[in-house]
Design an enzyme around this catalytic site. Sequence first.
Site, PDB file in Angstrom:
ATOM      1  N   LYS A 144      30.797  34.274  34.553  1.00  0.00           N
ATOM      2  CA  LYS A 144      31.952  34.902  35.203  1.00  0.00           C
ATOM      3  C   LYS A 144      33.199  34.463  34.453  1.00  0.00           C
ATOM      4  CE  LYS A 144      34.160  35.385  39.796  1.00  0.00           C
ATOM      5  NZ  LYS A 144      34.091  35.042  41.224  1.00  0.00           N
ATOM      6  N   SER A 166      34.232  38.656  44.797  1.00  0.00           N
ATOM      7  CA  SER A 166      34.906  38.870  43.524  1.00  0.00           C
ATOM      8  C   SER A 166      33.989  38.821  42.316  1.00  0.00           C
ATOM      9  CB  SER A 166      35.978  37.798  43.359  1.00  0.00           C
ATOM     10  OG  SER A 166      35.371  36.529  43.211  1.00  0.00           O
ATOM     11  N   SER A 226      32.155  35.389  47.599  1.00  0.00           N
ATOM     12  CA  SER A 226      32.234  36.075  46.309  1.00  0.00           C
ATOM     13  C   SER A 226      30.960  36.053  45.470  1.00  0.00           C
ATOM     14  CB  SER A 226      33.379  35.499  45.477  1.00  0.00           C
ATOM     15  OG  SER A 226      34.603  36.024  45.918  1.00  0.00           O
TER      16      SER A 226
END
Lengths: 483, 484
Positions: free
Chosen positions: B76, B151, B175
């Site tokens: 990420k 997210s 997330s």
Amino acid sequence: MEWEVVIGLEVHVQLSTQSKIFSGASTAFGAEPNTQACAVDLAMPGTLPVPNEEAFRYAVMFGLAMNAEIGKRSVFERKNYFYPDLPKGYQTTQLEKPIVGAGKVEIHLEDGSSKTVRLHHAHLEEDAGKSLHEDFHGMSGIDLNRAGTPLIEIVSEPDMRSAAEAVAYLKKIHSIVTYLGISDGDMSQGSLRCDANVSVRLKGEEELGTRAEIKNLNSFRFIEKAIKVEAQRQIDLIEDGGKVVQETRLYDSDKNETRSMRSKEVANDYRYFPCPDLLPVVLTDEYVDIIRGELPELPDAKCARFEKDYGLSAYDADQLTQERATADYFEQVAAKSGEPKLAANWVMGELAALLNREEKSIADSPVSAEHLAGLIARIKDNTISSKIAKQVFEVMANGDGDADAVIEAKGLKQVSDTGAIEKMVDDVIAASGAQVENYRNAAPDKRPKMMGYFVGQIMKASKGQANPQMINKILKDKLDALL
Amino acid sequence: MHQLTIAEIIRGLREKQFSSVEITSHLLERIQQLDGQYNSFITVTGEQALREAAAADARLAEGNAPAMCGVPIAHKDIFCTNGVRTSCGSKMLDNFVPPYDATVVDNFLQAGAVSLGKTNMDEFAMGSSNESSYYGPVKNPWDLERVPGGSSGGSAAAVAAQLVPGTTASDTGGSIRQPAALTGTTGLKPTYGRVSRWGMIAFASSLDQGGPIARTAEDAALMLSVMASSDKKDSTCLDRPTQDYTANLKDSIQGLKIGVPKEYFGEGLDSEIGARIQEALRAYEKLGAELVEISLPHSKLAVPAYYVIAPAEASANLSRFDGVRYGYRCENPADLRDLYMRSRGEGFGEEVKRRILVGSYALSAGYYDAYYNKAQQVRRLIKQDFVDAFQKVDVIMGPTAPNPAFKLGEKNADPVAMYLEDIYTIATNLAGLPGMSLPCGFAHNLPVGLQITGNYLDEARMLNVAHQFQQASDWHTKAAPVAE
């Protein structure tokens, strides 16, 4: 109307840890800009603070030295504000749960009196960087070497009643932190900085007046002057029917006046909250006790010991113990010479004057404790007089060997040969007919005073090297024989 | 080859069925061909990946290869990568190249994994749809008109689209779990402090926690075994030895007590999702588990408490982005104030600004007690709910998200509707507990996630519980249709 000045001080002391409070970067002063700032100090994304245990140890030492409560569970908070030399946009500090709680400290004033000043609390925090406003063509440069240097902020109660008391308190703080070895205390490098909260009220009033905070006072002299001038400003203002506003003011040393900073800066809402990157720091009783056991002798204890063991006056003992380096120097001289009182006089007299003149600290003294002790030993055994000793001291200050070498090289050895002194006395009496006549005609109680003239002449003749006790005795005998 | 799980890749590499360079090249090609439609990557580091793969092959040949040697993964874009741009999904950090690796990144390097690049995410991890990214929204591989959740939308979509077998992700309020649920993948948020936060760009420090997204519980266990560590660079990281999370996967779950909170099946839950969760619970009963109804009475306070605490912390965490030292700086600032106002005004997106404002407000003088302090009190109550519940049960199960993947733009106009997508996941973060999501069927032809919440540091048991479900079901093997 009689006014009373009320002063509280906030003192920031840089701790002399090797590395910063939340990172491994060095804290050494004077490096090229931004060479001692790591990713944490630069607040690079994703970096995290890790507390430096040494900073806690130092803060606890300070707390114990101030007879203060130790915060067994202290919490770091974030103080939020934007400034270019504050990389994270917040300062990591303590608010609700500081490492050091309430305490008290004794201060000594020049008139010999003492007073207790209460400590509100002291907390650990990180220093900011520096903004450099010169040499950048209308822009500012940022140096983050200082960012993250550990500080303790020491907040007093408003217990001081004059600029002199404020200075005495600050000197005491300076003395304690340098005794503990937790700070170099160097005000010129900003290792010890002070903000003063000053208000005035009519004598006898209970309620405190509105205070002004004077920022960033960086020398004992400026603190004294700034407080005096600010107090007077407030008195004048009130006497002219005005009102003191609570605000932050800056001291301008060139003009010897305080000036208001913009009120916007005062109206900051810092939005404190506990720092989620740092866990509360819990100290065990055992940890605190170990530190307590390792504390060095502190100024008050040393002062009392000097009075008792060396037979010094309270004033002398206090003077000698204000700085640990001075106290250590004195003790060496006293031990090696075996003459503590002479040692005290010399350290506070000739040596202090020399250091003052050459703007040197005692650590860099041109005359070592050993050399000074050697000199005092020669006074004691009558090799030289105190007057000649001063000459020898000056020569030693130039680095020309120890007392014996100087006395030898310059032929300054005291004349204690009875025959030689008798001859000098005879010569002076023979050359001073008028003075001898006066002496004979004077009332007996006036005579001792009149001997000074003859002694002076004899000393002059001997270039100061004649043994003064012997001169006095021989001279008196000879003069009295003429009666 | 892209259908292989991490466990299968590890086996294939060791048995010389294929090389790391082969599978790495295959996935890089696949990313190049397909990711235009998903937008799951912000940065692809092809050359570096191939170099790492070649080095991994050499180590594999030598026979002393570490655990994940040669296995392709992606990080990420919240994890700092030395020499590789780390944007956190923001214009603010579009030019930011860190000179250090996050501990998580370093752990995977040490384990020999090969990073293909950096995955897309909501800006500064603030969002539940991956629409707030400066690099554009991520599309859900199951339906390109729908969001993948957020997210960690890029991390989830990349796994769902079989561009990479596993990704790192982070979870502040859901997330990892919510995008895993919306994309039919398996995601795990560990106990707070189990995975180091060093180098993981902070959103809300007391809630942020890194974790893996993969296709199976076994793969998640393999990844967590690498990710989890103690770390002197993160004071909040737990000082516990690391463990092999695959060791207990095969344990029987006979007699397992599953807590089912009544509060998680009320109003707001899509009925088809509710049905899938009930079916999964029945399946667990068949595996020998016992269902126990429990109550988490303060559940409804989780979202409001979270939306005070998280923005409050974020408001301070994001102050460092001031245009002074790195990141975006506005053109020709007139003075300091202008530099701050325009750098931050132009560098941050809408959602980030909204949360900075909310957080600053909650902390400001006169409101602190009413908001921040009150929220912290609520947080303690929520934590106590779980502590009480875990006296009675071993794990807690329920839906991960109340709705399946929604359409792009559907909830943009209504931040509160968006926030409510995390209604079941947020409490876990507030309590600091581990949570995971695994696929348990479909609702409206879209994946449904089953959430498992475990007790502190009970990740091994959760993974065991999830693995046993996956041994008895095939939902996790369903591939997104567009990925074929």
